[in-house]
Structures are given as C-alpha cells and as structure tokens.
Design a protein around this motif. Structure first.
Motif, PDB file in Angstrom:
ATOM      1  N   THR A 163       0.949  -1.200  -0.048  1.00 12.73           N
ATOM      2  CA  THR A 163      -0.029  -0.048   0.015  1.00 12.73           C
ATOM      3  C   THR A 163       0.708   1.293   0.068  1.00 12.73           C
ATOM      4  N   ALA A 164       2.058   1.269   0.684  1.00 12.51           N
ATOM      5  CA  ALA A 164       2.849   2.530   0.838  1.00 12.51           C
ATOM      6  C   ALA A 164       3.655   2.735  -0.587  1.00 12.51           C
ATOM      7  N   LEU A 165       4.157   1.630  -1.159  1.00 14.17           N
ATOM      8  CA  LEU A 165       4.569   1.601  -2.716  1.00 14.17           C
ATOM      9  C   LEU A 165       3.386   2.263  -3.579  1.00 14.17           C
ATOM     10  N   ALA A 166       2.186   1.879  -3.488  1.00  8.62           N
ATOM     11  CA  ALA A 166       1.288   2.133  -4.157  1.00  8.62           C
ATOM     12  C   ALA A 166       0.965   3.620  -4.022  1.00  8.62           C
ATOM     13  N   LEU A 167       0.855   4.036  -2.932  1.00  7.77           N
ATOM     14  CA  LEU A 167       0.524   5.630  -2.490  1.00  7.77           C
ATOM     15  C   LEU A 167       1.649   6.297  -3.040  1.00  7.77           C
ATOM     16  N   LEU A 168       2.852   5.999  -2.896  1.00 14.88           N
ATOM     17  CA  LEU A 168       4.061   6.700  -3.198  1.00 14.88           C
ATOM     18  C   LEU A 168       4.160   6.800  -4.772  1.00 14.88           C
ATOM     19  N   SER A 169       3.859   5.626  -5.658  1.00 13.88           N
ATOM     20  CA  SER A 169       3.770   5.663  -7.070  1.00 13.88           C
ATOM     21  C   SER A 169       2.632   6.825  -7.492  1.00 13.88           C
ATOM     22  N   CYS A 170       1.450   6.673  -7.047  1.00 14.61           N
ATOM     23  CA  CYS A 170       0.338   7.697  -7.078  1.00 14.61           C
ATOM     24  C   CYS A 170       0.737   9.330  -6.989  1.00 14.61           C
ATOM     25  N   ALA A 171       1.553   9.519  -5.724  1.00  9.48           N
ATOM     26  CA  ALA A 171       2.027  10.723  -5.483  1.00  9.48           C
ATOM     27  C   ALA A 171       3.037  11.312  -6.311  1.00  9.48           C
ATOM     28  N   ALA A 172       3.893  10.205  -6.995  1.00  8.22           N
ATOM     29  CA  ALA A 172       4.605  10.777  -7.660  1.00  8.22           C
ATOM     30  C   ALA A 172       4.236  11.066  -9.065  1.00  8.22           C
ATOM     31  N   LEU A 173       3.155  10.524  -9.682  1.00  8.54           N
ATOM     32  CA  LEU A 173       2.354  10.651 -10.779  1.00  8.54           C
ATOM     33  C   LEU A 173       1.869  12.033 -10.784  1.00  8.54           C
ATOM     34  N   VAL A 174       1.045  12.294  -9.607  1.00  5.86           N
ATOM     35  CA  VAL A 174       0.371  13.502  -9.383  1.00  5.86           C
ATOM     36  C   VAL A 174       1.107  14.420  -9.398  1.00  5.86           C
ATOM     37  N   TRP A 175       2.378  14.371  -8.686  1.00 10.14           N
ATOM     38  CA  TRP A 175       3.274  15.650  -8.620  1.00 10.14           C
ATOM     39  C   TRP A 175       3.809  15.785 -10.079  1.00 10.14           C
ATOM     40  N   HIS A 176       4.198  14.808 -10.544  1.00 12.03           N
ATOM     41  CA  HIS A 176       4.568  15.010 -12.197  1.00 12.03           C
ATOM     42  C   HIS A 176       3.649  15.782 -12.918  1.00 12.03           C
ATOM     43  N   PHE A 177       2.119  15.202 -13.051  1.00  7.72           N
ATOM     44  CA  PHE A 177       1.241  16.050 -13.871  1.00  7.72           C
ATOM     45  C   PHE A 177       1.187  17.572 -13.218  1.00  7.72           C
ATOM     46  N   CYS A 178       0.920  17.630 -12.202  1.00  6.59           N
ATOM     47  CA  CYS A 178       0.876  19.099 -11.326  1.00  6.59           C
ATOM     48  C   CYS A 178       1.956  20.005 -11.948  1.00  6.59           C
ATOM     49  N   LEU A 179       3.485  19.409 -11.913  1.00 11.85           N
ATOM     50  CA  LEU A 179       4.478  20.223 -12.429  1.00 11.85           C
ATOM     51  C   LEU A 179       4.540  20.670 -14.039  1.00 11.85           C
ATOM     52  N   ARG A 180       3.820  19.617 -14.880  1.00 18.91           N
ATOM     53  CA  ARG A 180       3.503  19.884 -16.000  1.00 18.91           C
ATOM     54  C   ARG A 180       2.484  20.939 -16.307  1.00 18.91           C
ATOM     55  N   GLU A 181       1.419  20.719 -15.604  1.00 26.48           N
ATOM     56  CA  GLU A 181       0.345  21.744 -15.550  1.00 26.48           C
ATOM     57  C   GLU A 181       0.837  23.139 -15.168  1.00 26.48           C
ATOM     58  N   ARG A 182       1.654  23.304 -14.309  1.00 21.71           N
ATOM     59  CA  ARG A 182       2.272  24.580 -13.661  1.00 21.71           C
ATOM     60  C   ARG A 182       3.201  25.147 -14.657  1.00 21.71           C
ATOM     61  N   TRP A 183       4.046  24.528 -14.981  1.00 23.68           N
ATOM     62  CA  TRP A 183       5.261  24.929 -15.882  1.00 23.68           C
ATOM     63  C   TRP A 183       5.281  25.037 -17.282  1.00 23.68           C
ATOM     64  N   GLY A 184       4.225  24.161 -17.682  1.00 24.90           N
ATOM     65  CA  GLY A 184       3.761  23.936 -19.060  1.00 24.90           C
ATOM     66  C   GLY A 184       4.737  22.760 -19.707  1.00 24.90           C
ATOM     67  N   CYS A 185       4.753  22.213 -20.954  1.00 22.24           N
ATOM     68  CA  CYS A 185       5.147  21.120 -21.385  1.00 22.24           C
ATOM     69  C   CYS A 185       6.199  21.958 -22.592  1.00 22.24           C
ATOM     70  N   PRO A 186       7.411  21.643 -22.471  1.00 22.59           N
ATOM     71  CA  PRO A 186       8.294  22.054 -23.430  1.00 22.59           C
ATOM     72  C   PRO A 186       8.129  21.809 -24.948  1.00 22.59           C
ATOM     73  N   ARG A 187       7.380  20.560 -25.128  1.00 23.09           N
ATOM     74  CA  ARG A 187       7.051  20.269 -26.565  1.00 23.09           C
ATOM     75  C   ARG A 187       5.701  21.069 -27.100  1.00 23.09           C
ATOM     76  N   ARG A 188       4.895  21.161 -26.238  1.00 23.68           N
ATOM     77  CA  ARG A 188       3.829  22.157 -26.610  1.00 23.68           C
ATOM     78  C   ARG A 188       4.308  23.688 -26.839  1.00 23.68           C
ATOM     79  N   GLN A 189       5.130  24.179 -26.121  1.00 23.49           N
ATOM     80  CA  GLN A 189       5.476  25.367 -26.258  1.00 23.49           C
ATOM     81  C   GLN A 189       6.188  25.539 -27.464  1.00 23.49           C
ATOM     82  N   GLY A 190       7.031  24.558 -27.909  1.00 24.30           N
ATOM     83  CA  GLY A 190       8.005  24.599 -29.222  1.00 24.30           C
ATOM     84  C   GLY A 190       7.060  24.643 -30.394  1.00 24.30           C
ATOM     85  N   THR A 191       5.835  23.699 -30.204  1.00 21.39           N
ATOM     86  CA  THR A 191       5.088  23.440 -31.379  1.00 21.39           C
ATOM     87  C   THR A 191       4.150  24.688 -31.472  1.00 21.39           C
TER      88      THR A 191
END
Length: 237
Positions: free
Chosen positions: A202-230
């Motif tokens: 359960t701890a590993l699953a929660l850690l994985s979910c937290a990592a994914l949420v943190w990753h997507f939050c960073l993408r939404e906040r700072w934007g995706c480099p590929r989208r800006q280049g396009t």
C-alpha cells in the motif's frame, strides 16, 4: 531236615523283600532330576522411559507386573534432584505458544515446573506439574520475542540447579542439548507478515500515485516544452 527249613525260610524272606521294593524306571529318575534342579527366573528391565509423557514411576511398575522387574538407579531421596534434560521445543507462531518436552533425571521427583523470562525481564514461573508429566505448553509468548526457558525438578530435599545468567550466559544455553535451559526465539506470526506485506504494498502504491500526481502538477504549472515549441512554430508560419 533243618537245612531244608532254613532254605525255605530264606526263599520266603527274599520273596517278601522283592515284593515290597519299588521299581524305579528311567522316567522316574528324570522326574527326580527335574525337581532337584530349579532354574532361577531372570529379572528384566521395567518398561520405563524417562522421556515418555505421563510415565508412571518405576516403583509402581514393579508392583503391577507378575515378575519383579529392574529399575534404573536413582540418587537418594534426601538429596536434591539432578537437573532434567530439556528436549524438543515446538514453536507455534500462530498461537504464540511453545510445546516443551523434557526427560526426567535419575533422581526422585515430586513435581516439575517451567521457569522462563524474556531478555532483560523478570523470571516467571508456571504452576506445579505432576511427576508423570514430560510435556507442557507455554502460552502468551510475544511475536519475535527472545526468551530463556528452564525445566526445574523438585522433591522434599530441594530443587534442581538452574544456571545463573551471570555465570553461564544464554549463548551457552542455546547450544546445550543436554541441559535444563535453552534460549528461544519466537518467530513472527504469519498474520503479522501478511499485514506487513500489505502495508508495504500500500505504501509503494501511494508513493507511485503521489509521484504521478506531482509530475502532472508540474507539467500543468510550468507547461510542457514540446507544446511551447509547437505553438511557436505554428505562430511563425
């Protein structure tokens, strides 16, 4: 005339003695020899096992049997008993208990008891056990706990000797196969292992979910480099 009478008298006396005599046959001689020679009965050891559970005392076995059997030699009754020999100890992790087996000493014993304590803890003593008992159950053991277990024999003269922790440490008791004491390590219960595995998963699953949420939050906040280049390429066109 006198010679004839003497001869007749001698023949009559001889006939009378022969009729009164007992004729012994060879079979009669054999019966007399059998009666004269008696073979003494050999004593056999009693059916006594000092490691058998609920073993009746050897003196009682001598009274029951048709022929007196032989008992092993014991020390005097006015001497304290020798230490018993601790045998197999079965650890039951699911129930938190241990089944203890031992063998009686070559001494008169009135009763036994178990003496045990956890590492750095106060000694605990079980209730008295009958002299016929060779197996007992020790309950209330903690999962993963380390205990010192001793079997004590007692009679009217005193108790059997138990090694002192200051003189003979638990490391010596653990390797002794003929002494009265042993070190026990209670294994963890299977339910505890399952709970630990579920908790880790359960701890590993929660850690994985937290990592994914943190990753997507960073993408939404700072934007995706590929989208800006396009986007910049499309504006240039």
């Amino acid at each position: 005339m006198l010679g004839s009478l003497s001869l007749l008298w001698l023949v009559a006396m001889t006939t009378s003695l022969v009729s009164k005599a007992q004729i012994l046959t060879p079979q009669d001689y054999e019966e007399e020899d059998d009666e004269a020679v008696t073979t003494p009965s050999l004593a056999v050891p009693c059916d006594y096992d000092r490691c058998r559970h609920l073993q009746v005392s050897c003196k009682e076995l001598q009274k029951v049997g048709p022929v007196a059997c032989m008992c092993p030699g014991l020390s005097r009754e006015d001497q304290q008993p020798d230490p018993p020999r601790l045998g197999e100890v079965q650890m039951v992790a699911e129930e938190g208990c241990a089944v203890v087996h031992w063998c009686a000493p070559f001494s008169p014993v009135n009763h036994y008891w178990l003496l045990f304590w956890e590492s750095n803890g106060a000694p605990q003593r079980s209730g008295p056990l009958n002299a016929t008992v060779r197996r007992a159950e020790l309950k209330g053991l903690k999962s993963g706990g380390i205990y010192i277990l001793c079997v004590v024999a007692a009679n009217d003269a005193g108790e059997s000797r138990v090694p002192e922790a200051g003189v003979e440490g638990p490391e010596n008791w653990a390797g002794s196969s003929f002494g009265p004491c042993r070190k026990l390590i209670m294994p963890p219960r299977p339910v505890t292992l399952v709970h630990a595995a579920v908790g880790v998963g359960t701890a590993l699953a929660l850690l994985s979910c937290a990592a994914l949420v943190w990753h997507f939050c960073l993408r939404e906040r700072w934007g995706c480099p590929r989208r800006q280049g396009t986007a910049q390429a499309s504006e240039a066109l």
